[in-house]
Structure formats: C-alpha cells, structure tokens
Design an enzyme around this catalytic site. Structure first.
Site, short mmCIF file in Angstrom:
data_model
loop_
_atom_site.label_atom_id
_atom_site.label_comp_id
_atom_site.label_asym_id
_atom_site.label_seq_id
_atom_site.Cartn_x
_atom_site.Cartn_y
_atom_site.Cartn_z
N ASP A 164 0.82 -1.20 0.00
CA ASP A 164 0.00 0.00 0.00
C ASP A 164 0.86 1.27 0.00
O ASP A 164 0.73 2.14 -0.84
CB ASP A 164 -0.82 0.02 1.30
CG ASP A 164 -2.31 -0.05 1.04
OD1 ASP A 164 -2.76 0.50 0.05
OD2 ASP A 164 -3.01 -0.67 1.88
N THR B 173 -7.42 -4.57 0.29
CA THR B 173 -6.25 -5.04 1.04
C THR B 173 -6.50 -6.43 1.62
O THR B 173 -5.58 -7.23 1.70
CB THR B 173 -5.85 -4.05 2.15
OG1 THR B 173 -7.01 -3.50 2.74
CG2 THR B 173 -5.01 -2.95 1.59
#
Ligand SMILES: *[C@@H]1O[C@H](CO)[C@@H](O)[C@H](O)[C@H]1NC(C)=O
Ligand SMILES: *[C@@H]1O[C@H](CO)[C@@H](O)[C@H](O)[C@H]1NC(C)=O
Ligand SMILES: *[C@@H]1O[C@H](CO)[C@@H](O)[C@H](O)[C@H]1NC(C)=O
Length: 380
Positions: free
Chosen positions: A52, A149
């Site tokens: 990320d 995620t």
C-alpha cells in the site's frame, strides 16, 4: 478528441500501474526484503500493507517526475501519519527498500528511475504529497494504491487504481488487476485454490492471470493488457486487446457481483433485488474494484453495492473502474439512477444509497426499477 488531449498522462499512468502491479506481486511473493510486520491496523481496521505505502510513494514519485512536483495534485488513500511514527521504523524501512527495488526496474516499463536510491525523507514526502482533496476545478489524480487489502493479504483479488479527474470529470482510468484469472468461473474461487488448479494446465503466454485495463473518456473503447512476466520488457501497446461489456440482457442469464464482506454491502438487500428482477445465478463475490473489471470485460453483467447508512464512498474506490465500464459500453449510476459525482472532493457526495454498474441499459433499468419498488418496504 478528448482522449488525445491526455495522451501523455495515459501513457505514464498505464506504465506506472504496470510497475505498481509488479511491485505488489514482488511483495506478495516475498521476494522483496521486507520485515514480517506487513499488516498495520488503520483507524478503520482495514489491513495496510507494505505494498500500500510503497505503491503510493512510487506513483507519487513518478507523477511528480513527469508532471512537476508543484503541479501534480494527488488524492489518495494513505496518509503519512502512521508511517512517520517512531514505532513504525521497521515498516518505513521495508517501504523504502521496496520502493527502491521497484524504481530500479522502472526502465523495463519505459519509465525514468532516480539517479540514486531515494531515502526515508523522500519516501515520506512522496506519500505526504498525496494529500490533495480534489474538487471541481483543475486536474487531480485519484489513487487507490492497493484496493481490496483483504484480498491482497489472502492472495485473492485486489487492484491498483489510478484515475485522472479534470474539472470534476473522470478523464482517464487505469486499473491493474494482478490476480485476474483467465477463466471467469475462477473469480469466485479462493485464489490459492485457483493457483493449485492452474498448475496442472498448459501455460499459454501471459494471458493466464493478471491484467491492466484502461480507458480515456469519450473514446468509446476500453483496453486490456497482460502483465509482463519474468524479464520481459513493456512494449506499448503490449498485446492490448479491446474489451467490451457482455451483450446478455436477460436477467435469468446474467451474473451479478458484489463485495465479499457483508460489512461493505447489504447482501440480503441485493439478494431481494436479484430475486425480484429474475436473476437466477448465485452472486459472484469478489474483493476490490476487480468487480468493475469483470463488468468491463463481460465476465459479469451487474455490480451492486449498498454500503451501510452513513458510509461515504471515496472517489479513488470508483473513478478508474467507473470510466472503464462506461467506455466499454456499460452504465454506472447511484441507486436513484444518477451519475456519480467526482467533483465534490474526496467523497462521492450526494450519492443516493448505493452504486449500480451494468453492462447495458436494459438490465440497469430493471434494477433501478426494482430498487424504487422495494425501497419503501425495506429499512436499509
Ligand atoms: C501545470 O499543469 C497545467 C495543466 O494542468 C499546465 O497547463 C501547466 O503548464 C503546468 N505547470 C507547470 C509549472 O508545469
Ligand atoms: C500537503 O502536504 C504538503 C507537504 O507535503 C503541504 O505543503 C501542503 O500544504 C499540504 N496540503 C494540504 C491540502 O493539506
Ligand atoms: C439490509 O437490508 C434489509 C432489507 O432487505 C434490511 O432489513 C436490513 O436492515 C439491512 N441491513 C443493514 C445492516 O442495513
């Protein structure tokens, strides 16, 4: 032609998303020298990975290189607070090494690389530069470095999404889907399972898994490219294929997809709608913006999402996917049938209840009609 106006932006954005997919895969395969503490908890409890932060830093660095540090406005998911805290030094070290390993490969993607490795402060600065709040005027990039995620952590579906918004309208959308399977049936099978099945199949070039999709507003075309493998070099247009939405308009034959988690969308409400419009198939539950990719590619016909009351959808979770679906021939609106408004800043302000993406008007009209008919009887 509007799509020519942004040709440099599109070229850079597509290459950058390919590089971001490469980065994510490296992190996922554990090839990058990161520490074990990959998953940090954020305020909203969603897992945040090294990928990320690294993708956000890399994309920010690249866009600044190509379009000018002072001039580039990026609206993105991650803020720098967590990462710059003293107890996050392992995480920061992992991010810095991941970003540098990734930037070292940039020339293979036809992108610049820095003269020397970039340090902690440059990485933090690149991440913090993504603090724009967008809005109705000027150009803003919207980035979701790793969308889904949870899918990423589970080795399942996730996406890298980059869009350019100009004066409140999405003009470019690029969506990297590193685990998009060759066969649509495998979208709803846990990815690990898919991996073990695919081992027994003969490998056919790069189309087995993973792609980058992109579209420019007004072109009426959406494209898909395979990810590059091994030591291949990225060659534009790199086997790009035109993609188009499905032509199925009979609800009995249509597939609808929705978020995997009940907390992200009301599964019982969509089940009711599915029943009332005559959808027969089980919903395809997929993590991330890969759902938009599935509509654009013609692997599903309907995507419905009804978040809990009070939840505000963010622009980076939708901009790229919405444009790609529209240019591939599909329709995307809120539950009241109105277009999504990307001009109001970070959130899709004024969104009416939920999001409906369809392969065509016939199915879309039926769903909107069913929502209208059922709303009074539900207390969503
Ligand atoms: C900033 O971007 C705009 C287009 O959005 C362009 O017209 C302008 O020349 C750029 N300025 C600089 C300093 O690069
Ligand atoms: C964004 O962060 C930069 C520093 O990286 C700062 O100069 C700028 O004022 C910030 N902008 C906003 C809108 O917070
Ligand atoms: C989901 O929708 C149903 C109506 O189909 C409603 O009864 C229920 O309260 C909703 N759940 C939430 C969490 O909003």
């Amino acid at each position: 032609m509007e799509d020519e106006k942004y040709s440099k932006e599109l070229d850079v954005a597509v290459r950058v998303v390919h590089l971001a997919c490469f980065l994510c895969q490296r992190v996922q395969e554990g090839l990058v020298s990161t520490n074990s503490d990959h998953v940090k908890s954020k305020d909203d409890d969603s897992p945040v990975t090294v990928a990320d932060w690294s993708v956000q830093a890399m994309v920010s660095w690249m866009l600044s290189e190509y379009f000018g540090r002072q001039n580039v406005s990026i609206v993105a998911e991650e803020d720098v607070e967590t990462l710059s805290k003293a107890d996050s030094t392992d995480l920061l070290d992992a991010v810095v090494s991941t970003v540098n390993e990734c930037l070292a490969e940039a020339p293979r993607f036809g992108l610049k690389r820095p003269d020397k490795t970039i340090g902690n402060s440059q990485v933090l600065e690149a991440i913090s530069r993504c603090n724009s709040s967008g809005g109705p005027t000027g150009r803003h990039w919207a980035l979701d470095p790793v969308d889904g995620t949870l899918g990423f952590v589970r080795g399942d579906q996730y996406a890298v999404a980059l869009a350019l918004i100009d004066n409140g309208r999405v003009v470019l959308g690029v969506l990297g889907c590193p685990n998009y399977p060759m066969r649509k049936e495998w979208l709803n099978i846990h990815h690990q399972h898919y991996r073990s099945m695919s081992k027994s199949l003969p490998s056919s070039h790069s189309w087995e898994e993973g792609c980058v999709m992109y579209a420019s507003r007004g072109s009426d075309e959406a494209w898909m490219q395979p990810l590059i493998r091994g030591d291949e070099k990225f060659e534009w247009p790199n086997f790009a294929k035109l993609i188009r939405v499905s032509s199925i308009d009979d609800p009995a034959l249509a597939t609808f997809c929705e978020p995997v988690e009940k907390t992200n969308s009301n599964h019982s409400f969509t089940a009711g709608l599915a029943h009332s419009v005559g959808l027969r198939k089980q919903p395809l539950r997929v993590h991330s913006m890969v759902k938009y990719a599935a509509i654009a590619r013609g692997d599903a016909e309907i995507y419905m999402k009804f978040a809990r009351a009070g939840y505000k959808e963010k622009i980076w979770d939708h901009a790229a996917g919405v444009l790609i679906v529209q240019e591939a021939g599909g329709v995307v609106t809120d539950a009241g049938g109105r277009p999504l408004d990307f001009s109001k800043g970070v959130y899709l302000e004024g969104l009416d209840r939920g999001i409906i993406a369809c392969s065509g008007d016939a199915l879309h009209d039926k769903i909107i009609g069913a929502i209208f008919a059922s709303w009074d009887s539900s207390n969503l």
